[in-house]
Design a protein around this motif. Sequence first.
Motif, PDB file in Angstrom:
ATOM      1  N   GLU A 151      -3.369  26.554  66.743  1.00 35.77           N
ATOM      2  CA  GLU A 151      -3.765  26.301  68.127  1.00 35.77           C
ATOM      3  C   GLU A 151      -2.586  25.799  68.959  1.00 35.77           C
ATOM      4  N   ARG A 152      -1.665  25.053  68.342  1.00 35.98           N
ATOM      5  CA  ARG A 152      -0.471  24.593  69.062  1.00 35.98           C
ATOM      6  C   ARG A 152       0.425  25.756  69.473  1.00 35.98           C
ATOM      7  N   LEU A 153       0.317  26.878  68.768  1.00 34.53           N
ATOM      8  CA  LEU A 153       1.104  28.056  69.123  1.00 34.53           C
ATOM      9  C   LEU A 153       0.597  28.713  70.393  1.00 34.53           C
ATOM     10  N   GLY A 154      -0.627  28.392  70.789  1.00 40.05           N
ATOM     11  CA  GLY A 154      -1.239  29.024  71.952  1.00 40.05           C
ATOM     12  C   GLY A 154      -2.224  30.116  71.594  1.00 40.05           C
ATOM     13  N   ALA A 155      -2.521  30.278  70.309  1.00 40.69           N
ATOM     14  CA  ALA A 155      -3.481  31.300  69.877  1.00 40.69           C
ATOM     15  C   ALA A 155      -4.898  30.885  70.252  1.00 40.69           C
ATOM     16  N   LYS A 156      -5.734  31.878  70.465  1.00 41.54           N
ATOM     17  CA  LYS A 156      -7.131  31.644  70.820  1.00 41.54           C
ATOM     18  C   LYS A 156      -8.020  31.877  69.594  1.00 41.54           C
TER      19      LYS A 156
END
Length: 202
Positions: A151-156
């Motif tokens: 989630e920190r990577l920006g994935a949904k």
Amino acid sequence: MTSVAFVEPVTLIQGGLRLEPLALAHEAGLAAAAADGQLWRIRVTSVPGPGETRAYIEQALAMREAGSRFAFAVVDEATGRVLGSTSYHDIMPAVRRVEIGYTWYAKSVQRTHVNTTAKLLMMGHAFDTLQCHVVGWRTDNYNFASQRAIERLGAKKDGVIRGHALRRDATIRDTVMYSMRAGEWPEARAQLLYLLTRHNGT
């Protein structure tokens, strides 16, 4: 286009980290990385245990030959130390999609810049070079650290597949699925670069 041709052998380098195609020559280094923290004892990972490293690499190479997975050794550029491994997998050339997984690192480099840098390299190669439309991730429903990292990577979060796979202890896991589309990559890249800048204190 086949998946074998879609992900061709490549070495990715940035921030003192080198991702190079996993090979049998990495056996000793990979075994040492797994022993740093006895990572095979964690039930929600697939880290090779003592005496299993060669088979782990051979399986990755067989999957590479089949076109379904391309595994990297994560190496410290300055020392040559193998820090862990990560892979592209579930490679789908027809829809230009790969997933990033089979990721693990020696305990001593967890919570450092290593994972962020490796993900920046792999996501950049997937979106910018392979021109992927989507990059995906999957993780055990009980692997909360992995979910936070993704989630920190920006994935949904796409959802949960129930009763999806066997764990190493033979229990059946639910799998949490995530993804990122190409249009979301520029903002995610900016955030990852920002996090690395903060880590480096510059």
